[in-house]
Write a protein that holds these residues in place. Structure first.
Motif, PDB file in Angstrom:
ATOM      1  N   ARG A 119     113.693  93.188 -22.044  1.00 54.44           N
ATOM      2  CA  ARG A 119     112.936  92.309 -21.159  1.00 54.44           C
ATOM      3  C   ARG A 119     112.124  93.114 -20.144  1.00 54.44           C
ATOM      4  O   ARG A 119     110.998  92.748 -19.800  1.00 54.44           O
ATOM      5  CB  ARG A 119     113.903  91.364 -20.442  1.00 54.44           C
ATOM      6  CG  ARG A 119     113.234  90.384 -19.481  1.00 54.44           C
ATOM      7  CD  ARG A 119     112.315  89.424 -20.204  1.00 54.44           C
ATOM      8  NE  ARG A 119     111.673  88.504 -19.300  1.00 54.44           N
ATOM      9  CZ  ARG A 119     112.142  87.290 -19.026  1.00 54.44           C
ATOM     10  NH1 ARG A 119     113.275  86.878 -19.578  1.00 54.44           N
ATOM     11  NH2 ARG A 119     111.497  86.496 -18.212  1.00 54.44           N
ATOM     12  N   GLY A 120     112.678  94.241 -19.654  1.00 56.09           N
ATOM     13  CA  GLY A 120     111.947  95.053 -18.682  1.00 56.09           C
ATOM     14  C   GLY A 120     110.633  95.562 -19.245  1.00 56.09           C
ATOM     15  O   GLY A 120     109.606  95.576 -18.554  1.00 56.09           O
ATOM     16  N   GLN A 121     110.630  96.006 -20.499  1.00 60.33           N
ATOM     17  CA  GLN A 121     109.400  96.479 -21.134  1.00 60.33           C
ATOM     18  C   GLN A 121     108.408  95.335 -21.298  1.00 60.33           C
ATOM     19  O   GLN A 121     107.204  95.511 -21.095  1.00 60.33           O
ATOM     20  CB  GLN A 121     109.718  97.116 -22.497  1.00 60.33           C
ATOM     21  CG  GLN A 121     108.519  97.679 -23.233  1.00 60.33           C
ATOM     22  CD  GLN A 121     108.067  99.024 -22.705  1.00 60.33           C
ATOM     23  OE1 GLN A 121     108.438  99.416 -21.613  1.00 60.33           O
ATOM     24  NE2 GLN A 121     107.261  99.731 -23.483  1.00 60.33           N
ATOM     25  N   ALA A 122     108.902  94.152 -21.663  1.00 56.81           N
ATOM     26  CA  ALA A 122     108.022  92.989 -21.810  1.00 56.81           C
ATOM     27  C   ALA A 122     107.350  92.649 -20.477  1.00 56.81           C
ATOM     28  O   ALA A 122     106.134  92.400 -20.426  1.00 56.81           O
ATOM     29  CB  ALA A 122     108.815  91.789 -22.331  1.00 56.81           C
ATOM     30  N   ASP A 123     108.128  92.661 -19.407  1.00 55.81           N
ATOM     31  CA  ASP A 123     107.558  92.359 -18.086  1.00 55.81           C
ATOM     32  C   ASP A 123     106.524  93.414 -17.685  1.00 55.81           C
ATOM     33  O   ASP A 123     105.468  93.082 -17.115  1.00 55.81           O
ATOM     34  CB  ASP A 123     108.670  92.305 -17.038  1.00 55.81           C
ATOM     35  CG  ASP A 123     109.606  91.115 -17.246  1.00 55.81           C
ATOM     36  OD1 ASP A 123     109.201  90.169 -17.940  1.00 55.81           O
ATOM     37  OD2 ASP A 123     110.737  91.159 -16.722  1.00 55.81           O
TER      38      ASP A 123
END
Length: 973
Positions: A740-744
């Motif tokens: 999720r961090g990479q997506a954000d």
């Protein structure tokens, strides 16, 4: 079983409470003076608390229609000592809600359900379990919603029975807008954000199901060891059951097999990999049940699958085939859907159903006769192949012996070989020397051989020639029985289309006739309130038979009645637990579960240890329920797959794949499905189609959210997207990453790209869950795994490898993977396989092998014989060329013709022409790209490869001389 499911869902529901210290991040106090969603029916939405509105404004996915956002709103509010001595909050009465923007852009809280006692109370560990069960059971029929005074009395009664005091008097007209950290009940309303899916309805129904003793009337009996997935007798008359299943939409071989099971078996388990036509299957099931006058419920864990099924049914077949229901907003549209269906039936031209049925049966019988002809043809090809191989072997051996004896073919004037010469040669070769000398000399002289030549090779030569002639005679006799049946591809396509059109006509005729009969009996304007709406549905269930809604919305629309539907189809069954669909299965006489165990699995937030404790409490042995697929960590698909396994049955695999470009599908087909999928996607040409792995030497590190981020990959993705989104007509785009961090971070980097471009491309970025059940023309996958990542994180990516399958299989035309070049050394074999597969493709498409040709490989001896005959005749047959992901056996190209030659061997000789029909679909794809396909049975290449090459030369030359037939259709057999 119900108790175990109930306890597991209650444990999950307990995750919906919040710690007091998380105020304005996890939970929010309602700021209004009047309570309107729990006690009053005056409105369905209220203004969101200011801190919640600010949090939603900061959430980039808050306006994303494809993303589910769950809220729990409730009154009055309990403050109690939670786990680890934290003070926690939980509403007493709750409604499931969702955020919604008003016309002025402000955030509202929209109620989706009617109020009920908070299902989390049973799992808090704060109250006596028996008392909570008693309270829940006493209000199982619902609360006095709409009567504020009565709701206050119920709240006081429940508080007294639970042994908890009100800190402030309950008054819905004068709420406390500040919740103090004092133990007890407070006259405050709160909103809890990011709660799991609302499970209150399912929990309530499971409580009721524990009391029922009529399970044997339902498909749920199959989960009990004494149950049996035997064929059941549908309710239609024998005449209506006659004939094969109908296909109102185009249907392939594996879908037809699934349809036959759906209409007759009490249980059908279907493995539906991505892009294999599950929607067509569901719509065709609805058409079959409409003709059979049976009821159908289509359900899934998400709205997208249900929406697509209802929309396709209306577009491809007719209005009213499937009525979409669900939450309150959707329930309000049911009246319009029913009115449209009734109006359509009045406008449609009345047709005699018996006439439509007769027409369908005529076309179905015609296709069946043709398939029987093909079966005969294949059986004959099966007989001819060993004969042709015998001719080929004898020809080769006799030629070798001829070269040993004469150095080439027998000289001019040599007599023809006969059985008499063969016997004499063999006898003389075994005779005493002095007694046979003269006879031997005469025989050698007659065949122009030196006197000192050995007789054994000559005897062998005679015997192989005789064997070759005998096999050739049998081959000619058998071949004479081979009936010319025209162009197979064109004929199969034509007959399939006629049967499908006749099936659709029959379904439309049956449904229109039924709607015309009942139009005056259909109630008007159903109320959206749940209990009243269920009464409305109960009235129309015998009039409108096809329905669709999500599994969590079933309770709002349909009574908890055993065997309410003749057939229930649960799509995406591998994503939900058995507990969440058990009440749905109870409503079914027959059940069909469709899922893919190699895609997303249920998200269960309860620890394995806690699940084992629950199992022990209800008398289950953990190992037993795992074997039977009943453990809460498994999926509903697994539970019914285990039933199939207990009766030595295997799930029906939907094999034909139509979504991803063949080059994209090649990797996940091999890696996750063992090559069982038949890829029949139309491969759109172009430089931006196919698959590509781009090496980026980045470093993984934790971001501010503690999730993993790879800055170099994120920048590479953003740069690529700026280029793509800057084109005049960008493709639809999805960006997927495991973290999720990479997506954000990627979302932040592409934030400067104009919103209009992103909207036009239906741009979405997230983890695999963001696009499950969906697709995009372009998928960009950021792997993140790189030096710096923890062992736990990289092991998690490999353990959850099905997420990579989901990501890759979302791509239709183009897949771009951004990853580290050393993923193999980082302990992730799945990513390494993905990289290797796509680098192999890049090499195949580059200068090292620009033609995509493999001259060193033949799949059978028949292919080799045809190739060698082509060489003798000077015909350049190019083997194993790759065209858009499809491999050709041989190809020949001129300025006027692109010819694909396919050698059909033993692999084409299976039952009911499955591969033949798949070949037709494949050949149709090549025909769109300008190719003509000529199919040659393998036995011909053995019997007379030179003749086959001659026919190809004539075809290439343009005079159209074919061995058995000539046709302008794309496939020539």
């Amino acid at each position: 079983m119900c108790t175990y499911a109930l306890r597991c869902l209650e444990a999950e529901a307990a995750e919906g409470v919040a710690r007091y210290m998380d105020k304005d991040s996890k939970w929010f106090c309602y700021e209004g003076a009047d309570e309107l969603l729990v006690t009053s029916p005056a409105t369905d939405s209220i203004p969101a608390p200011t801190p919640l509105g600010n949090a939603l404004n900061d959430d980039p996915e808050a306006d994303d229609a494809d993303t589910q956002h769950y809220l729990i709103y409730g009154w009055p509010t309990l403050v109690y000592p939670g786990a680890r001595s934290y003070v926690s909050v939980a509403p007493l009465f709750v409604v499931s809600a969702e955020p919604d923007r008003d016309d002025d852009g402000s955030w509202q809280i929209a109620a989706k359900t009617e109020p009920e006692i908070n299902p989390s109370l049973a799992a808090l560990g704060y109250f006596d379990r028996a008392i909570v069960d008693e309270v829940m059971d006493s209000h199982a029929e619902g609360l006095p919603f709409g009567d504020p005074r009565s709701m206050v009395l119920v709240a006081e009664s429940v508080a007294e029975r639970l042994g908890v005091e009100f800190r402030t008097a309950p008054d819905p007209s004068s709420l406390d807008t500040r919740l103090r950290a004092e133990l007890g009940l407070h006259n405050s309303a709160v909103v809890i954000r990011a709660a799991p899916q609302y499970l209150g309805d399912t929990i309530r129904e499971l409580r009721e199901l524990r009391k029922r003793d009529d399970w044997q009337q339902t498909a749920a009996r199959l989960l009990i060891p004494s149950g049996t997935p035997s064929s059941s007798t549908p309710s239609a008359s024998p005449d209506e059951q006659a004939g094969t299943v109908i296909s109102a939409m185009p249907s392939n071989q594996s879908q037809e097999g699934a349809l036959r099971s759906l209409v007759q078996d009490s249980l059908t388990v279907i493995t539906g990999p991505p892009g294999t036509g599950k929607t067509q299957l569901v719509v065709n099931a609805a058409a079959n049940l409409a003709v059979r006058r049976e009821s159908l419920l289509i359900t899934s864990v998400n709205n997208a699958a249900v929406d697509v099924a209802a929309e396709r049914a209306a577009e491809a077949v007719c209005q009213g085939l499937i009525i979409r229901t669900g939450n309150r907003g959707i329930r309000e549209t049911v009246s319009d859907q029913v009115k449209k269906a009734a109006h359509w039936s009045q406008q449609s031209k009345p047709v005699d159903e018996a006439e439509a049925r007769s027409s369908y049966e005529t076309h179905a019988a015609e296709r069946e006769r043709f398939l029987e002809q093909l079966d005969d043809l294949e059986r004959l090809d099966r007989e001819l192949l060993p004969l042709a191989e015998s001719v080929s072997e004898a020809r080769l051996r006799s030629s070798e012996l001829s070269h040993i004896l004469w150095g080439g073919p027998p000289p001019e004037g040599t007599p023809e070989v006969s059985l008499t010469y063969a016997r004499a040669a063999r006898r003389l070769s075994r005779a005493v020397y002095f007694r046979a000398l003269q006879a031997e000399k005469r025989l050698l002289a007659r065949f122009r051989l030196p006197e000192d030549s050995p007789l054994s090779p000559l005897a062998d030569y005679f015997e192989w020639v005789i064997k070759m002639r005998a096999a050739a005679r049998r081959l000619r006799r058998s071949r004479a029985r081979r009936t010319s049946i025209g162009d197979i591809a064109a004929r199969v396509t034509q007959l399939d289309r006629r049967v499908q059109e006749a099936g659709k006509h029959l379904a439309v005729t049956a449904l229109a006739g039924d709607l015309r009969k009942v139009r005056g009996r259909i109630p008007q304007s159903p109320p959206a309130r749940r209990r009243a709406f269920r009464r409305y549905v109960a009235q129309v269930l015998n009039l409108i038979r096809g329905w669709a809604c999500t599994s969590l919305a079933v309770s709002a629309s349909f009574p908890l009645k055993p065997g309410l539907f003749d057939l229930v189809v649960i799509d995406e069954a591998s994503q939900c637990t058995l507990a969440t669909v058990l009440p749905v299965v109870y409503r079914a006489k027959r059940i069909a579960v469709c899922g893919d165990p190699r895609q997303l699995q249920p998200i269960v937030k309860i620890s394995k240890k806690r699940l084992e404790t629950i199992a022990d409490e209800v008398g289950y042995h953990p190992q037993e329920i795992r074997k039977r697929g009943l453990d809460h960590g498994a999926s509903a698909y697994r539970a019914f797959e285990a039933v199939y396994e207990s009766y030595d049955k295997a799930p029906i695999l939907l094999r034909e794949h139509y979504r991803s470009h063949p080059i994209i599908a090649r990797w996940f087909n091999k890696t996750f499905y063992g090559g069982q999928l038949i890829v029949l996607t139309d491969p759109v040409e172009g430089p931006t189609h196919g698959a590509l792995w781009k090496d980026v030497d980045g470093i993984a590190q934790r971001g501010c959210s503690r999730s993993w981020v790879n800055e170099a990959e994120a920048v590479a993705v953003a740069n690529y997207l700026r280029t793509v989104l800057g084109t005049p007509n960008p493709p639809t785009i999805g960006v997927i990453t495991p973290f999720r961090g990479q997506a954000d971070h990627i979302r932040d980097l592409v934030g400067q790209i104009p919103g209009s471009a992103k909207k036009a491309s239906r741009f979405v970025v997230g983890t695999a869950h963001a696009l499950q059940g969906n697709e995009r023309e372009l998928i960009v996958f950021s792997a993140v795994v790189a030096p710096g990542i923890s062992d736990h994180a990289q092991q998690w990516v490999e353990k959850e490898r099905h997420l990579i399958n989901v990501a890759v299989s979302r791509a239709r035309h183009r897949l771009v993977v951004i990853g580290h070049p050393d993923v193999a050394d980082l302990g992730n074999p799945t990513l390494a396989s993905l990289r290797r597969g796509h680098l192999d493709h890049a090499t195949l498409s580059g200068q090292a092998a620009s033609s995509g040709v493999d001259y060193g490989r033949f799949d059978s001896s028949a292919e080799r014989l045809l190739y060698e005959a082509g060489q003798r005749a000077g015909l350049a047959l190019i083997p194993k060329r790759n065209i858009g992901g499809y491999e050709l056996d041989f190809s020949v190209e001129t300025h006027a013709l692109k010819l694909n030659i396919e050698v059909d061997g033993e692999q084409h000789l299976d039952s009911r022409q499955r591969l033949r029909r798949q070949d037709v679909a494949r050949d149709r794809m090549l025909h769109k790209r300008g190719w003509t396909v000529r199919r040659i049975p393998a036995w011909r290449c053995h019997a007379d490869p030179d003749a086959e090459v001659g026919a190809i030369i004539n075809l290439v030359a343009g005079d159209g001389a074919l061995t058995e037939q000539a046709s302008p259709a794309p496939s020539v057999s």
